[in-house]
Design an enzyme around this catalytic site. Structure first.
Site, mmCIF file in Angstrom:
data_model
loop_
_atom_site.group_PDB
_atom_site.id
_atom_site.type_symbol
_atom_site.label_atom_id
_atom_site.label_comp_id
_atom_site.label_asym_id
_atom_site.label_seq_id
_atom_site.Cartn_x
_atom_site.Cartn_y
_atom_site.Cartn_z
ATOM 1 N N ASN A 195 13.384 -90.103 17.544
ATOM 2 C CA ASN A 195 14.810 -90.348 17.348
ATOM 3 C C ASN A 195 15.008 -90.833 15.911
ATOM 4 O O ASN A 195 14.039 -91.052 15.166
ATOM 5 C CB ASN A 195 15.367 -91.325 18.383
ATOM 6 C CG ASN A 195 14.700 -92.689 18.331
ATOM 7 O OD1 ASN A 195 14.381 -93.210 17.261
ATOM 8 N ND2 ASN A 195 14.478 -93.296 19.493
ATOM 9 N N LEU A 196 16.243 -91.011 15.509
ATOM 10 C CA LEU A 196 16.525 -91.311 14.104
ATOM 11 C C LEU A 196 15.890 -92.622 13.657
ATOM 12 O O LEU A 196 15.331 -92.700 12.551
ATOM 13 C CB LEU A 196 18.038 -91.347 13.867
ATOM 14 C CG LEU A 196 18.479 -91.573 12.409
ATOM 15 C CD1 LEU A 196 17.933 -90.461 11.508
ATOM 16 C CD2 LEU A 196 20.002 -91.638 12.317
ATOM 17 N N SER A 197 15.949 -93.648 14.496
ATOM 18 C CA SER A 197 15.374 -94.938 14.100
ATOM 19 C C SER A 197 13.857 -94.841 13.972
ATOM 20 O O SER A 197 13.260 -95.438 13.064
ATOM 21 C CB SER A 197 15.770 -96.029 15.098
ATOM 22 O OG SER A 197 15.266 -95.751 16.386
ATOM 23 N N GLU A 198 13.208 -94.084 14.865
ATOM 24 C CA GLU A 198 11.758 -93.886 14.770
ATOM 25 C C GLU A 198 11.403 -93.099 13.508
ATOM 26 O O GLU A 198 10.415 -93.404 12.825
ATOM 27 C CB GLU A 198 11.251 -93.145 16.012
ATOM 28 C CG GLU A 198 11.310 -93.970 17.293
ATOM 29 C CD GLU A 198 11.074 -93.143 18.540
ATOM 30 O OE1 GLU A 198 10.653 -93.730 19.551
ATOM 31 O OE2 GLU A 198 11.320 -91.918 18.513
ATOM 32 N N ASP A 245 13.185 -88.416 27.178
ATOM 33 C CA ASP A 245 12.344 -87.737 28.170
ATOM 34 C C ASP A 245 12.960 -86.406 28.581
ATOM 35 O O ASP A 245 12.260 -85.406 28.760
ATOM 36 C CB ASP A 245 12.159 -88.617 29.408
ATOM 37 C CG ASP A 245 11.400 -89.900 29.115
ATOM 38 O OD1 ASP A 245 10.665 -89.925 28.112
ATOM 39 O OD2 ASP A 245 11.546 -90.869 29.885
#
EC number: 2.7.1.167
Length: 477
Positions: free
Chosen positions: A195-198, A264
């Site tokens: 995701n964007l934060s990761e 998921d």
């Protein structure tokens, strides 16, 4: 444009990763404990749901694809509960049992739509021999079209590099939902889905879409990836591939109630679509549509082929109408999260007449949402005789669902809806006629949960039995 769903039934996918069991204890709370300044919860409902990599496998199976799940568990009741729950939804489990460790379990206690506490039962599986996992992967490679590695940093993927190499050597694409900032571990993967934060935790804060593309392409080159899919919440998804223009897909979510487990769903749909023989671009299209559906549900959820088809054809499920019992529970939970009062009633509703319409309209006025539970054909026959129902269940439910006053319609097989009501626990249970409240099926359960039970009057002169008699008399005449 005509959109055809992938042939999921021919897709075989193996999921390897950190499996866990999510447990939920629900109940009312009306007092503080004399032992400590904490609320006392009177638990009346217990739910168990597969989580982590197990939820990915459930998402794959819910599409009709063949899902195999490999992970590490203990030898305990949580492992048995996981195996049973997954078998019920056609996920083939091949767990490696580790007698020295418990199955990872997360227990949440909830009351009045609030989570009061979460208790984690786990010990990291780091140091556990990965060879049994490798053997299971090797055995499956000839029969699968994609391998998903679901990383929650609990130890099952400590040997992730070896797993990637096994799959790539066999020509099987490897999709990874990454965890942490050490992307070196995932070198050589077919696709990463951060995701964007990761993503930004690895490459730094991105102020523009151009920066996402530039840094993403560098990450692909640095770690020898085939592609990168960055999921960006309300901004949709961005697919990056060497030598191709970036593919930015806007979100399809109509309403967002809960993003739990959305990642998921994304990787599950991606893998199933690729394994069915579709392109990566097509897989991202379907995954984006599925994400738009699942964030409109409460808790970790899956997407059915019908929901996916509705979403990709621009008819995204509104969350209302005829539902299964499980779908209804999710819809009710979402309504309560929005602070809405849920009213429930039940009946045969064989030949819908003005009395029914007035009754349901009055019931709806007592709350924000109205559930109508309908006797199945077999249940109706037992209660009303062999000549009933006149209209089959499906038709009765469709007609009820078309009424403005009715939000949700669900069926039940028993003579009474007591079990169904106990599972839903509406804020207000309503019944028409000359019943006493204590005689109404489900009243005890509703009262025990702090709800209300009310009897409403029927309109005089309106009766299904009278309508049937009149039709029979007219035929004779």
């Amino acid at each position: 444009m005509k959109v055809t769903l992938p042939e999921f039934e021919r897709a075989g996918v193996m999921v390897v990763g950190d499996v866990m069991l999510d447990r939920y204890w629900y109940g009312p709370t009306s007092r503080i404990s004399p032992e400590a300044p904490v609320p006392v919860v009177k638990v009346n409902t217990i739910e168990e749901r597969p989580g982590g990599a197990a939820n990915v496998a459930m998402n794959i199976a819910s599409l009709g694809a063949n899902a195999r799940l490999v992970g590490l568990t203990g030898i305990d009741d949580a492992a048995r509960a996981l195996s049973k729950s997954l078998a019920d939804v056609n996920v083939k489990c091949d767990f490696v049992s580790v007698p020295t460790h418990p199955t990872i379990t997360k227990l949440r206690v909830l009351s009045r739509n609030q989570q009061l506490i979460r208790l984690d039962f786990e010990e990291g599986f780091e140091g556990v021999d990965p060879q049994p996992l490798h053997e299971r992967i090797n055995q499956a490679l000839s029969s699968i079209g994609a391998l998903v590695l679901s990383d929650y940093a609990k130890g099952a993927l400590a040997s992730v590099q070896q797993m990637i190499q096994l799959a790539r050597k066999a020509g099987v694409p490897v999709l990874i939902d990454p965890k942490g900032t050490d992307f070196e571990r995932y070198r050589g993967a077919t696709l990463l889905t951060p995701n964007l934060s990761e993503f930004e935790a690895v490459v730094g804060k991105c102020k523009t879409e151009e920066e996402i593309v530039e840094r993403g392409m560098k990450l692909i080159a640095d770690y020898e990836l085939s592609a990168l899919l960055v999921t960006r919440s309300e901004q949709g998804m961005s697919l990056l591939q060497p030598g191709k223009a970036p593919l930015h897909m806007p979100t399809q979510a109509q309403e967002v109630y809960d993003v739990t487990g959305a990642g998921d769903t994304v990787i599950g749909v991606l893998a199933a679509t690729l394994a069915a023989g579709n392109s990566l671009e097509e897989a991202c299209f379907f995954a984006n549509a599925a994400a738009g559906v699942v964030v409109g549900k409460l808790g970790t959820s899956t997407v059915s082929p019908i929901e996916l088809e509705n979403a990709v054809r621009g008819r995204a499920d509104t969350g209302f109408g005829v539902m299964t019992e499980e779908e209804l529970k999710l819809a009710v939970a979402a309504a309560r999260k929005r602070g809405e009062k849920v009213v429930m009633t039940n009946g045969v509703f064989d030949i819908l007449h003005a009395g029914h319409v007035f009754y349901l309209a009055n019931a709806r006025k007592l709350g924000d949402r109205l559930i109508v539970a309908v006797n199945s054909d077999a249940s109706t026959k037992r209660l009303k005789g062999d000549s009933r129902p006149v209209n089959p269940l499906e038709q009765r439910m469709i007609v009820l669902g078309a009424l403005e006053a009715v939000d949700w319609v669900v069926s039940f097989e028993e003579d009474t809806p007591q079990r169904l009501i106990a599972g839903i626990l509406p804020d207000l249970l309503v019944k028409g006629g000359d019943y006493k409240p204590e005689e109404i099926a489900g009243s005890k359960e509703v009262w025990a949960n702090g709800g209300e039970v009310l009897v409403l009057n029927f309109e005089d002169g309106c009766s299904t039995t009278n309508i049937i008699k009149k039709i029979q008399q007219d035929k004779k005449g």
